[in-house]
Scaffold this motif. Structure first.
Motif, short mmCIF file in Angstrom:
data_model
loop_
_atom_site.label_atom_id
_atom_site.label_comp_id
_atom_site.label_asym_id
_atom_site.label_seq_id
_atom_site.Cartn_x
_atom_site.Cartn_y
_atom_site.Cartn_z
N PHE A 1 -21.12 17.85 -34.63
CA PHE A 1 -19.80 17.16 -34.90
C PHE A 1 -19.05 17.50 -33.72
O PHE A 1 -18.88 18.63 -33.08
N ASP A 2 -17.84 16.55 -33.37
CA ASP A 2 -16.76 17.10 -32.61
C ASP A 2 -15.85 17.87 -33.38
O ASP A 2 -16.12 17.83 -34.56
N LEU A 3 -15.01 18.55 -32.70
CA LEU A 3 -14.09 19.26 -33.57
C LEU A 3 -12.72 18.83 -33.49
O LEU A 3 -12.27 18.51 -34.57
N ASP A 4 -12.04 18.67 -32.44
CA ASP A 4 -10.63 18.12 -32.63
C ASP A 4 -10.54 16.79 -32.91
O ASP A 4 -11.19 15.85 -32.48
N HIS A 5 -9.58 16.45 -33.86
CA HIS A 5 -9.28 14.99 -34.16
C HIS A 5 -10.48 14.40 -35.02
O HIS A 5 -10.19 13.53 -35.48
N THR A 6 -11.46 15.38 -35.30
CA THR A 6 -12.68 14.90 -36.16
C THR A 6 -12.47 15.94 -37.33
O THR A 6 -12.47 15.13 -38.72
N LEU A 7 -12.65 17.02 -37.30
CA LEU A 7 -12.34 17.90 -38.39
C LEU A 7 -10.99 18.78 -38.31
O LEU A 7 -10.33 18.95 -39.48
N TRP A 8 -10.45 19.20 -37.18
CA TRP A 8 -9.61 20.10 -37.02
C TRP A 8 -8.29 19.10 -36.43
O TRP A 8 -8.77 18.35 -35.57
N ILE B 1 -13.73 20.93 -45.66
CA ILE B 1 -14.52 21.96 -46.37
C ILE B 1 -15.65 21.35 -47.30
O ILE B 1 -16.69 21.80 -47.30
N GLU B 2 -15.15 20.54 -48.09
CA GLU B 2 -15.78 19.80 -49.14
C GLU B 2 -17.18 19.27 -48.49
O GLU B 2 -18.34 19.33 -48.78
N VAL C 1 -10.81 29.03 -27.21
CA VAL C 1 -9.61 28.36 -28.01
C VAL C 1 -10.55 27.95 -29.14
O VAL C 1 -10.10 28.12 -30.22
N GLN C 2 -11.43 27.44 -28.80
CA GLN C 2 -12.37 26.43 -29.81
C GLN C 2 -12.93 27.76 -30.85
O GLN C 2 -12.92 27.48 -32.16
N HIS C 3 -13.23 28.58 -30.35
CA HIS C 3 -14.15 29.63 -31.32
C HIS C 3 -12.68 30.22 -32.21
O HIS C 3 -13.00 30.49 -33.48
N SER C 4 -11.62 30.31 -31.69
CA SER C 4 -10.41 30.82 -32.33
C SER C 4 -10.11 29.97 -33.45
O SER C 4 -10.01 30.28 -34.62
N LYS C 5 -10.06 28.80 -33.16
CA LYS C 5 -9.91 27.65 -34.26
C LYS C 5 -10.76 27.73 -35.46
O LYS C 5 -10.23 27.41 -36.43
N ILE C 6 -12.01 27.69 -35.08
CA ILE C 6 -12.93 27.81 -36.15
C ILE C 6 -13.01 29.07 -36.95
O ILE C 6 -13.09 29.00 -38.41
N THR D 1 -4.85 23.70 -40.06
CA THR D 1 -4.81 22.34 -40.72
C THR D 1 -5.95 21.57 -40.49
O THR D 1 -6.40 21.09 -39.31
N LEU D 2 -6.87 21.14 -41.38
CA LEU D 2 -8.18 20.51 -41.18
C LEU D 2 -7.76 19.10 -41.94
O LEU D 2 -6.90 18.99 -42.78
N PHE D 3 -8.48 18.05 -41.57
CA PHE D 3 -8.70 16.78 -42.23
C PHE D 3 -8.95 16.88 -43.69
O PHE D 3 -9.61 17.75 -43.97
#
Length: 241
Positions: free
Chosen positions: A18-25, A122-123, A145-150, A116-118
């Motif tokens: 997965f990508d993170l930003d704009h995909t999940l986060w 979680i589901e 930064v990315q580790h803090s986000k998740i 805020t997640l898309f």
């Protein structure tokens, strides 16, 4: 032609990248909330920025343009970090480099605290985990930064590996970051797939590395690259996996 999900056996994919930003986060929402906090804290209204929404619009414009230059190797990480704010302030005739650099530090400290997640993030991660898929992240974002986000968003436990540009010494769309991810996770290309929102970085990059792809088209963009699948909502991943 895009493949129909129903024709794919359940066992084809084992590793989901997965990508993170704009995909999940939800980067746009979280960045806007962060910048709003800094706008008020630093009293940017009295400095000449009277319209916050206009200021955020300029930030989004410069951030996207500078990220594109960063991923193509034209600028360094540090330049990206502060220039997106400096250029945004210049649009309001504020030429204050020290303030831009100070805001950049504050921004990167506060941004990862936003959660805020898309919808359905979680589901879908629960669904995929319960089905036995092995999940990882491939992100151009900064390592800490990315580790803090998740962590703050409470999704860290879904991912076995978090492959950042710093960790891999490469950037999407370069195929080296995907090859690093495959080697690290011991995943085979034919049993792996990349899931992301950015057609150039995520989709074309993964294609260049020999991976199949899912384009998460949250904004209903017109694809200029042909992914293996297209979804418009994360729940639609259930039709593929």
């Amino acid at each position: 032609m895009m493949k129909e999900a129903k024709n794919i056996p359940l066992s084809k994919y084992q590793h989901l990248f997965f990508d993170l930003d704009h995909t999940l986060w939800d980067f746009e929402t979280n960045a806007k909330n962060t910048l709003s906090d800094l706008y008020q804290k630093n009293d940017l209204f009295t400095r000449g920025i009277k319209d916050f929404d206009a200021f955020f619009a300029r930030y989004s414009f410069h951030n996207e343009r500078l990220w594109d230059r960063y991923t193509k190797g034209f600028i360094k990480q540090e330049e990206l970090r502060w220039k997106r704010l400096w250029l945004s302030m210049l649009d309001f005739k504020i030429a204050d480099e020290p303030l831009a650099k100070s805001l950049s530090v504050e921004f990167l400290e506060l941004l990862p605290q936003k959660t805020t997640l898309f919808p359905y993030t979680i589901e879908i991660l629960d669904y995929l985990l319960n089905k036995g898929y092995r999940m990882h992240l491939i992100t151009n974002g900064f390592d800490a930064v990315q580790h803090s986000k998740i962590q703050n968003s409470k999704i860290h436990h879904y991912f076995e590996e978090v492959i950042t540009s710093e960790r891999s010494n490469s950037l999407k769309p370069n195929k080296e970051i995907f090859e690093f991810a495959l080697q690290l996770t011991k995943a085979e290309k034919e049993h792996s797939i990349m899931i992301g929102d950015n057609l150039d970085a995520d989709i074309q990059g993964a294609i260049n590395a020999g991976l199949e792809t899912v384009f998460v088209n949250h904004i209903n963009a017109t694809p200029h690259i042909q992914p293996t699948y297209i979804v418009h909502h994360l729940k639609e991943l259930e039709e593929i996996f």
